[in-house]
Design a protein around this motif. Sequence first.
Motif, PDB file in Angstrom:
ATOM      1  N   THR A  80       4.373  -1.775  -0.597  1.00  0.00           N
ATOM      2  CA  THR A  80       3.245  -1.489   0.298  1.00  0.00           C
ATOM      3  C   THR A  80       2.001  -1.087  -0.494  1.00  0.00           C
ATOM      4  OG1 THR A  80       4.784  -0.767   2.020  1.00  0.00           O
ATOM      5  CG2 THR A  80       2.500  -0.054   2.238  1.00  0.00           C
ATOM      6  N   ALA A  81       2.181  -0.140  -1.406  1.00  0.00           N
ATOM      7  CA  ALA A  81       1.056   0.337  -2.209  1.00  0.00           C
ATOM      8  C   ALA A  81       0.510  -0.773  -3.107  1.00  0.00           C
ATOM      9  CB  ALA A  81       1.486   1.541  -3.050  1.00  0.00           C
ATOM     10  N   PHE A  82       1.412  -1.523  -3.720  1.00  0.00           N
ATOM     11  CA  PHE A  82       0.996  -2.601  -4.615  1.00  0.00           C
ATOM     12  C   PHE A  82       0.159  -3.640  -3.875  1.00  0.00           C
ATOM     13  CE2 PHE A  82       1.747  -6.872  -6.285  1.00  0.00           C
ATOM     14  CZ  PHE A  82       1.369  -6.725  -7.606  1.00  0.00           C
ATOM     15  N   VAL A 115      -6.024   4.327  -3.745  1.00  0.00           N
ATOM     16  CA  VAL A 115      -5.246   3.823  -2.608  1.00  0.00           C
ATOM     17  C   VAL A 115      -3.779   3.676  -2.997  1.00  0.00           C
ATOM     18  CG1 VAL A 115      -4.882   1.787  -1.130  1.00  0.00           C
ATOM     19  CG2 VAL A 115      -7.190   2.700  -1.485  1.00  0.00           C
ATOM     20  N   ASP A 116      -3.527   3.094  -4.159  1.00  0.00           N
ATOM     21  CA  ASP A 116      -2.163   2.918  -4.637  1.00  0.00           C
ATOM     22  C   ASP A 116      -1.429   4.255  -4.742  1.00  0.00           C
ATOM     23  OD1 ASP A 116      -0.093   1.081  -6.083  1.00  0.00           O
ATOM     24  OD2 ASP A 116      -0.331   2.860  -7.355  1.00  0.00           O
ATOM     25  N   THR A 117      -2.083   5.219  -5.333  1.00  0.00           N
ATOM     26  CA  THR A 117      -1.461   6.525  -5.554  1.00  0.00           C
ATOM     27  C   THR A 117      -1.111   7.216  -4.241  1.00  0.00           C
ATOM     28  OG1 THR A 117      -2.634   6.757  -7.650  1.00  0.00           O
ATOM     29  CG2 THR A 117      -1.761   8.780  -6.661  1.00  0.00           C
ATOM     30  N   VAL A 118      -2.060   7.266  -3.331  1.00  0.00           N
ATOM     31  CA  VAL A 118      -1.822   7.934  -2.041  1.00  0.00           C
ATOM     32  C   VAL A 118      -0.691   7.248  -1.273  1.00  0.00           C
ATOM     33  CG1 VAL A 118      -2.822   8.410   0.229  1.00  0.00           C
ATOM     34  CG2 VAL A 118      -4.131   8.910  -1.844  1.00  0.00           C
ATOM     35  N   SER A 122       3.120   9.138  -1.099  1.00  0.00           N
ATOM     36  CA  SER A 122       3.434   9.649   0.239  1.00  0.00           C
ATOM     37  C   SER A 122       4.609   8.891   0.852  1.00  0.00           C
ATOM     38  CB  SER A 122       2.204   9.612   1.148  1.00  0.00           C
ATOM     39  OG  SER A 122       1.732   8.302   1.292  1.00  0.00           O
ATOM     40  N   LEU A 123       4.672   7.581   0.660  1.00  0.00           N
ATOM     41  CA  LEU A 123       5.797   6.814   1.204  1.00  0.00           C
ATOM     42  C   LEU A 123       7.092   7.034   0.425  1.00  0.00           C
ATOM     43  CD1 LEU A 123       4.018   3.407   1.973  1.00  0.00           C
ATOM     44  CD2 LEU A 123       4.814   5.109   3.643  1.00  0.00           C
ATOM     45  N   PRO A 131       8.214  17.583  -6.544  1.00  0.00           N
ATOM     46  CA  PRO A 131       6.780  17.963  -6.627  1.00  0.00           C
ATOM     47  C   PRO A 131       5.854  16.743  -6.598  1.00  0.00           C
ATOM     48  CG  PRO A 131       7.756  18.037  -8.804  1.00  0.00           C
ATOM     49  CD  PRO A 131       8.879  17.702  -7.848  1.00  0.00           C
ATOM     50  N   TRP A 132       5.995  15.917  -5.550  1.00  0.00           N
ATOM     51  CA  TRP A 132       5.303  14.628  -5.518  1.00  0.00           C
ATOM     52  C   TRP A 132       3.790  14.742  -5.403  1.00  0.00           C
ATOM     53  CZ3 TRP A 132       2.562  12.866  -1.282  1.00  0.00           C
ATOM     54  CH2 TRP A 132       2.781  13.515  -0.067  1.00  0.00           C
ATOM     55  N   GLN A 133       3.280  15.822  -4.794  1.00  0.00           N
ATOM     56  CA  GLN A 133       1.822  15.976  -4.737  1.00  0.00           C
ATOM     57  C   GLN A 133       1.246  16.171  -6.146  1.00  0.00           C
ATOM     58  OE1 GLN A 133       3.928  17.861  -2.845  1.00  0.00           O
ATOM     59  NE2 GLN A 133       3.311  17.713  -0.702  1.00  0.00           N
ATOM     60  N   ASN A 134       1.932  16.980  -6.959  1.00  0.00           N
ATOM     61  CA  ASN A 134       1.518  17.153  -8.354  1.00  0.00           C
ATOM     62  C   ASN A 134       1.611  15.828  -9.099  1.00  0.00           C
ATOM     63  OD1 ASN A 134       1.249  19.877  -7.887  1.00  0.00           O
ATOM     64  ND2 ASN A 134       3.154  20.453  -8.895  1.00  0.00           N
ATOM     65  N   TRP A 135       2.727  15.112  -8.888  1.00  0.00           N
ATOM     66  CA  TRP A 135       2.913  13.825  -9.545  1.00  0.00           C
ATOM     67  C   TRP A 135       1.784  12.867  -9.159  1.00  0.00           C
ATOM     68  CZ3 TRP A 135       8.801  12.806  -8.388  1.00  0.00           C
ATOM     69  CH2 TRP A 135       9.579  13.617  -9.216  1.00  0.00           C
ATOM     70  N   ALA A 136       1.439  12.852  -7.868  1.00  0.00           N
ATOM     71  CA  ALA A 136       0.397  11.935  -7.396  1.00  0.00           C
ATOM     72  C   ALA A 136      -0.950  12.253  -8.040  1.00  0.00           C
ATOM     73  CB  ALA A 136       0.282  11.993  -5.870  1.00  0.00           C
ATOM     74  N   LEU A 137      -1.314  13.514  -8.055  1.00  0.00           N
ATOM     75  CA  LEU A 137      -2.600  13.905  -8.628  1.00  0.00           C
ATOM     76  C   LEU A 137      -2.664  13.569 -10.121  1.00  0.00           C
ATOM     77  CD1 LEU A 137      -5.317  15.231  -8.057  1.00  0.00           C
ATOM     78  CD2 LEU A 137      -4.265  17.429  -8.594  1.00  0.00           C
ATOM     79  N   CYS A 138      -1.628  13.908 -10.845  1.00  0.00           N
ATOM     80  CA  CYS A 138      -1.614  13.628 -12.279  1.00  0.00           C
ATOM     81  C   CYS A 138      -1.476  12.130 -12.557  1.00  0.00           C
ATOM     82  CB  CYS A 138      -0.505  14.418 -12.957  1.00  0.00           C
ATOM     83  SG  CYS A 138      -0.851  16.191 -12.958  1.00  0.00           S
ATOM     84  N   ASP A 139      -0.723  11.433 -11.713  1.00  0.00           N
ATOM     85  CA  ASP A 139      -0.587   9.986 -11.843  1.00  0.00           C
ATOM     86  C   ASP A 139      -1.954   9.320 -11.710  1.00  0.00           C
ATOM     87  OD1 ASP A 139       1.505   7.563 -11.583  1.00  0.00           O
ATOM     88  OD2 ASP A 139      -0.113   7.219 -10.149  1.00  0.00           O
TER      89      ASP A 139
END
Length: 175
Positions: A80-82, A115-118, A122-123, A131-139
């Motif tokens: 989906t993100a891709f 867009v990809d990260t969010v 989240s999905l 800790p996926w919010q941290n992973w997302a921000l750092c990613d």
Amino acid sequence: MCTAVLAANILVQFPFEPFGLADYLTYGAFTYPVTFLVNDLTNRRLGPSRTRRVVYVGFALAVLLSVAFASPRIAFASGTAFLCAQLLDVAVFDRLRRRAWWLPPLMSGFVSSAVDTVLFFSLAFAGTDLPWQNWALCDYGVKLAMIALFLGPYRMLIARMPVWQPRLNSATASL
């Protein structure tokens, strides 16, 4: 394209433990940004229509391989993100293609990576104790750094290939 997506989908399941960063990064953060470089080089060389075809094929193969080598949830989130992010990357890049050489890959990468990260994190991880919010921000931070880092190789590679020019049909040519 498929190799980078598959590697990222496998590696996102493993926290990046060096320097105590396990709560902030996964190994997938370092492999996925390659897809934006591939997308931008393809767009520069072949144009948006053919690049979208590469995205669709990459999407199908990456999802199939990810189901086999990662979890179904990761495969769904990644697919989906891709698809959303890469198609957005094609559109933004194409809109900016006639500007300075560095602007299309930089801006399309910044926007589509967000867009990809969010979408992906989240999905893939919402509702888990990870800790996926941290992973997302750092990613996202790693993606931005890699997009900037890839400007050098991008410049070197586009200097060696012709730029796509849209074909004019007979009706357009007479205008």
